[in-house]
Motif scaffolding. Structure first.
Motif, short mmCIF file in Angstrom:
data_model
loop_
_atom_site.label_atom_id
_atom_site.label_comp_id
_atom_site.label_asym_id
_atom_site.label_seq_id
_atom_site.Cartn_x
_atom_site.Cartn_y
_atom_site.Cartn_z
N LEU A 74 0.83 -1.19 0.00
CA LEU A 74 0.00 0.00 0.00
C LEU A 74 0.88 1.25 0.00
O LEU A 74 0.56 2.24 -0.67
CB LEU A 74 -0.91 -0.01 1.23
CG LEU A 74 -1.94 1.13 1.32
CD1 LEU A 74 -2.88 1.10 0.12
CD2 LEU A 74 -2.73 1.03 2.62
N TYR A 75 1.99 1.22 0.73
CA TYR A 75 2.90 2.36 0.76
C TYR A 75 3.62 2.52 -0.59
O TYR A 75 3.86 3.64 -1.05
CB TYR A 75 3.91 2.20 1.89
CG TYR A 75 3.27 2.26 3.26
CD1 TYR A 75 2.86 3.48 3.80
CD2 TYR A 75 3.04 1.11 4.01
CE1 TYR A 75 2.26 3.55 5.05
CE2 TYR A 75 2.43 1.17 5.26
CZ TYR A 75 2.04 2.39 5.78
OH TYR A 75 1.45 2.46 7.00
N PHE A 76 3.95 1.38 -1.22
CA PHE A 76 4.55 1.44 -2.55
C PHE A 76 3.59 2.16 -3.51
O PHE A 76 3.99 3.02 -4.30
CB PHE A 76 4.84 0.05 -3.11
CG PHE A 76 5.79 -0.77 -2.29
CD1 PHE A 76 6.62 -0.19 -1.35
CD2 PHE A 76 5.87 -2.15 -2.47
CE1 PHE A 76 7.50 -0.94 -0.60
CE2 PHE A 76 6.74 -2.93 -1.73
CZ PHE A 76 7.56 -2.32 -0.78
N LEU A 77 2.33 1.78 -3.42
CA LEU A 77 1.30 2.34 -4.29
C LEU A 77 1.16 3.85 -4.07
O LEU A 77 1.13 4.62 -5.04
CB LEU A 77 -0.04 1.65 -4.03
CG LEU A 77 -1.27 2.23 -4.74
CD1 LEU A 77 -1.13 2.07 -6.24
CD2 LEU A 77 -2.53 1.56 -4.25
N ILE A 78 1.08 4.27 -2.81
CA ILE A 78 0.89 5.69 -2.50
C ILE A 78 2.09 6.52 -2.95
O ILE A 78 1.94 7.55 -3.62
CB ILE A 78 0.64 5.88 -0.99
CG1 ILE A 78 -0.70 5.25 -0.60
CG2 ILE A 78 0.68 7.35 -0.62
CD1 ILE A 78 -0.94 5.20 0.90
N ILE A 79 3.30 6.05 -2.63
CA ILE A 79 4.51 6.80 -2.98
C ILE A 79 4.66 6.91 -4.50
O ILE A 79 4.88 8.00 -5.05
CB ILE A 79 5.75 6.15 -2.36
CG1 ILE A 79 5.71 6.28 -0.83
CG2 ILE A 79 7.03 6.79 -2.91
CD1 ILE A 79 6.77 5.45 -0.12
N THR A 80 4.51 5.77 -5.18
CA THR A 80 4.66 5.77 -6.63
C THR A 80 3.56 6.61 -7.29
O THR A 80 3.83 7.37 -8.23
CB THR A 80 4.59 4.33 -7.18
OG1 THR A 80 5.55 3.54 -6.50
CG2 THR A 80 4.86 4.31 -8.67
N GLY A 81 2.33 6.49 -6.78
CA GLY A 81 1.21 7.25 -7.34
C GLY A 81 1.40 8.74 -7.20
O GLY A 81 1.16 9.51 -8.13
N VAL A 82 1.84 9.19 -6.02
CA VAL A 82 2.03 10.62 -5.78
C VAL A 82 3.16 11.16 -6.67
O VAL A 82 3.03 12.21 -7.32
CB VAL A 82 2.34 10.89 -4.29
CG1 VAL A 82 2.81 12.33 -4.10
CG2 VAL A 82 1.12 10.61 -3.44
N LEU A 83 4.29 10.44 -6.69
CA LEU A 83 5.41 10.88 -7.52
C LEU A 83 5.02 10.92 -9.00
O LEU A 83 5.36 11.87 -9.72
CB LEU A 83 6.62 9.96 -7.32
CG LEU A 83 7.32 10.06 -5.97
CD1 LEU A 83 8.42 9.00 -5.86
CD2 LEU A 83 7.89 11.44 -5.75
N GLY A 84 4.32 9.88 -9.45
CA GLY A 84 3.88 9.84 -10.85
C GLY A 84 2.95 10.99 -11.18
O GLY A 84 3.05 11.60 -12.25
N ALA A 85 2.03 11.30 -10.26
CA ALA A 85 1.09 12.40 -10.48
C ALA A 85 1.82 13.74 -10.58
O ALA A 85 1.51 14.58 -11.43
CB ALA A 85 0.05 12.44 -9.36
#
Length: 513
Positions: A227-238
């Motif tokens: 879940l943390y991988f998802l949040i970090i990657t999602g925020v950086l990608g956005a």
């Protein structure tokens, strides 16, 4: 939205391959839910038949879409789902073969996959009908169900199969690096071995990690590491997406003179700001909507003067021709991907073929009406494979007095000349460069064109003869690092003017008297 999968621009996108992972995610989430839903309302036999018919329908749709919307057909789920659904068909309709016949079924499958590898090229419309061959090959191997097959059960293929997902994740960034740095074929083989090694490492130390899967409460999800991988990657990608990159002082390299130079001459920036100077209204292919036009602007056709006929490379040359010959009427039929031909072009997919056939038919018709003094034939590459003598015969058959002039290939660099200059030749005093990124087959084409047309009624103008010598090829048209071409081989505005003024003008001026 930007480019086809095998365009030069695409090969510089380091994470382009993740498109297929998104399609797989979509399929493996949606497909099971549909199966569960169907099972509630229809019988198993009806469900099986429905999936079989749907698979066939989606294959037909994929074939049609490949020619109508080639980029969307390549990347999106509706045109790709049937390939994965064939695996479901194999499961729902298992074939029963006698043991001695299983190996023949497997061999047919192996043959179809091998055939696909050798006979389907990157220029083929994809997925389209050709995708049926490798997919059926996999289908037959699954149906053969040979547990002790030497082909599928040997230790090498078993391990490659286990690591294949991770190998896939690693292979494209390596391909992009080889292309980006213009490395030779040795690095291709090293890249294959490196992909396999990194695939093994990823499988061993990442894919096999056992994450916690049981959560007793909502609060317990705070222990879910993915879940943390998802949040970090999602925020950086956005953040990267919204800001169109991170070109900020915090990243010193992103605001360096070399990077700003590459940004200035990036394909997207150049197309947005300068392509209008190349008379896009004379293009039978709408590059924005990506479909053929019915006709081109009336302003593209004028009596007498110079007639420019060819592809997008002819478009980029047209600017210089108009500037250097302001007293001449200029006509232009220059369509993306379309070489000048008398016959129809059988080497294109339907989307471009329609545009090209319309362009060439229009050119043949207008030649008879406007009766130009000079016909300039211009195309990207493969000049040695074109039949320019058929154009000459057409001109003579209709008693046109025009001089047919063939412009040879412009010097080309891959992935692009601005990248090459920024990385290795940023010294503005050095305008002629010798670099490994140069497309060397152009010299062979130039030599062949000399043999074919030096003693012909077609006037051949070699750009390579004037722009290249033992020290390399002209890459900059001035001492300000202004590149001859703005990408791999389309002339920049300044490059177009330079070639028209310093090479073409003196060689065709007499035909315009």
């Amino acid at each position: 939205m930007e480019a086809g999968y095998f365009d030069a621009a695409s090969q510089e996108k380091w994470l382009l391959h993740t498109w297929s992972l998104s399609v797989e995610w979509q399929f493996y989430i949606i497909y099971p839910l549909i199966l569960v839903l169907m099972k509630k309302f229809i019988s198993l036999n009806t469900m099986k038949l429905t999936l079989l018919v749907t698979t066939i329908f989606l294959f037909v749709f994929s074939v049609v879409a490949t020619y109508q919307w080639p980029n969307q057909a390549y990347y999106l789920l509706p045109t790709r789902a049937w390939e994965m659904m064939v695996g479901g068909v194999a499961f729902l309709y298992p074939a029963k073969f006698k043991e001695r016949n299983k190996k023949y079924v497997e061999w047919i499958g192996v043959f179809l996959i091998t055939f696909s590898y050798f006979f389907i090229s990157k220029s083929a419309p994809w997925p389209g009908y050709l995708a049926i061959f490798p997919v059926l090959g996999a289908f037959f191997i699954i149906q053969a169900d040979r547990e002790n097959s030497f082909i599928t059960s040997n230790i090498v293929f078993q391990h490659l199969g286990k690591w294949s997902y991770s190998i896939y994740l690693w292979h494209w960034p390596i391909v992009a690096a080889i292309y980006y740095y213009s490395l030779n074929n040795l690095f291709v083989y090293l890249g294959i071995m490196l992909s396999i090694f990194l695939g093994f490492v990823s499988y061993r130390y990442i894919e096999t990690i056992k994450f916690k899967k049981e959560f007793s409460s909502l609060f317990a999800f705070t222990q879910c590491k993915p879940l943390y991988f998802l949040i970090i990657t999602g925020v950086l990608g956005a953040v990267v997406f919204i800001n169109n990159g991170i070109n900020k002082p915090i990243r010193g390299m992103s605001v360096s003179p070399e990077t700003l130079y590459m940004t200035e001459y990036s394909r997207d920036n150049y197309i947005e700001n300068f392509m209008k100077l190349f008379s896009q209204e004379c293009n039978f292919f709408d590059t924005t909507e990506r479909h053929p036009k019915v006709d081109i602007a009336a302003s593209c056709i004028n009596k007498g003067g110079i007639f420019i006929w060819g592809d997008s490379h002819a478009q980029s040359l047209s600017y210089g021709i108009r500037k250097v010959f302001p007293e001449q009427n200029i006509s232009q039929i220059t369509t993306s991907t379309c070489r000048p031909l008398i016959k129809e072009d059988l080497g294109l997919d339907s989307t471009y073929k329609v545009a090209c056939d319309r362009a060439n038919d229009k050119a043949k018709k207008e030649l008879l009406n406007i009766k130009p003094k000079v016909i300039l034939l211009v195309q990207h590459i493969d000049h040695d494979k074109n039949q320019y003598n058929e154009i000459l015969a057409y001109v003579k058959k209709h008693n046109l007095k025009a001089k047919v002039v063939l412009i040879g290939p412009v010097p080309q660099w891959e992935p692009s000349l601005p990248n090459t200059i920024a990385k290795r030749h940023f010294d503005s005093n050095k305008v002629v460069i010798n670099d490994r990124s140069f497309v060397t087959p152009l010299f062979r084409i130039n030599e062949q064109l000399h043999k074919n047309y030096d003693d012909s009624d077609i006037k051949y103008i070699s750009l390579l003869d004037d722009l290249c010598n033992e020290n390399g090829c002209l890459a900059k048209v001035d001492s300000k690092n202004t590149p001859l071409v703005f990408d791999y081989g389309h002339l920049s505005v300044e490059g177009s003017l330079y070639i028209a003024k310093h090479i073409i003008r003196e060689k065709i001026i007499n035909y315009l008297q």
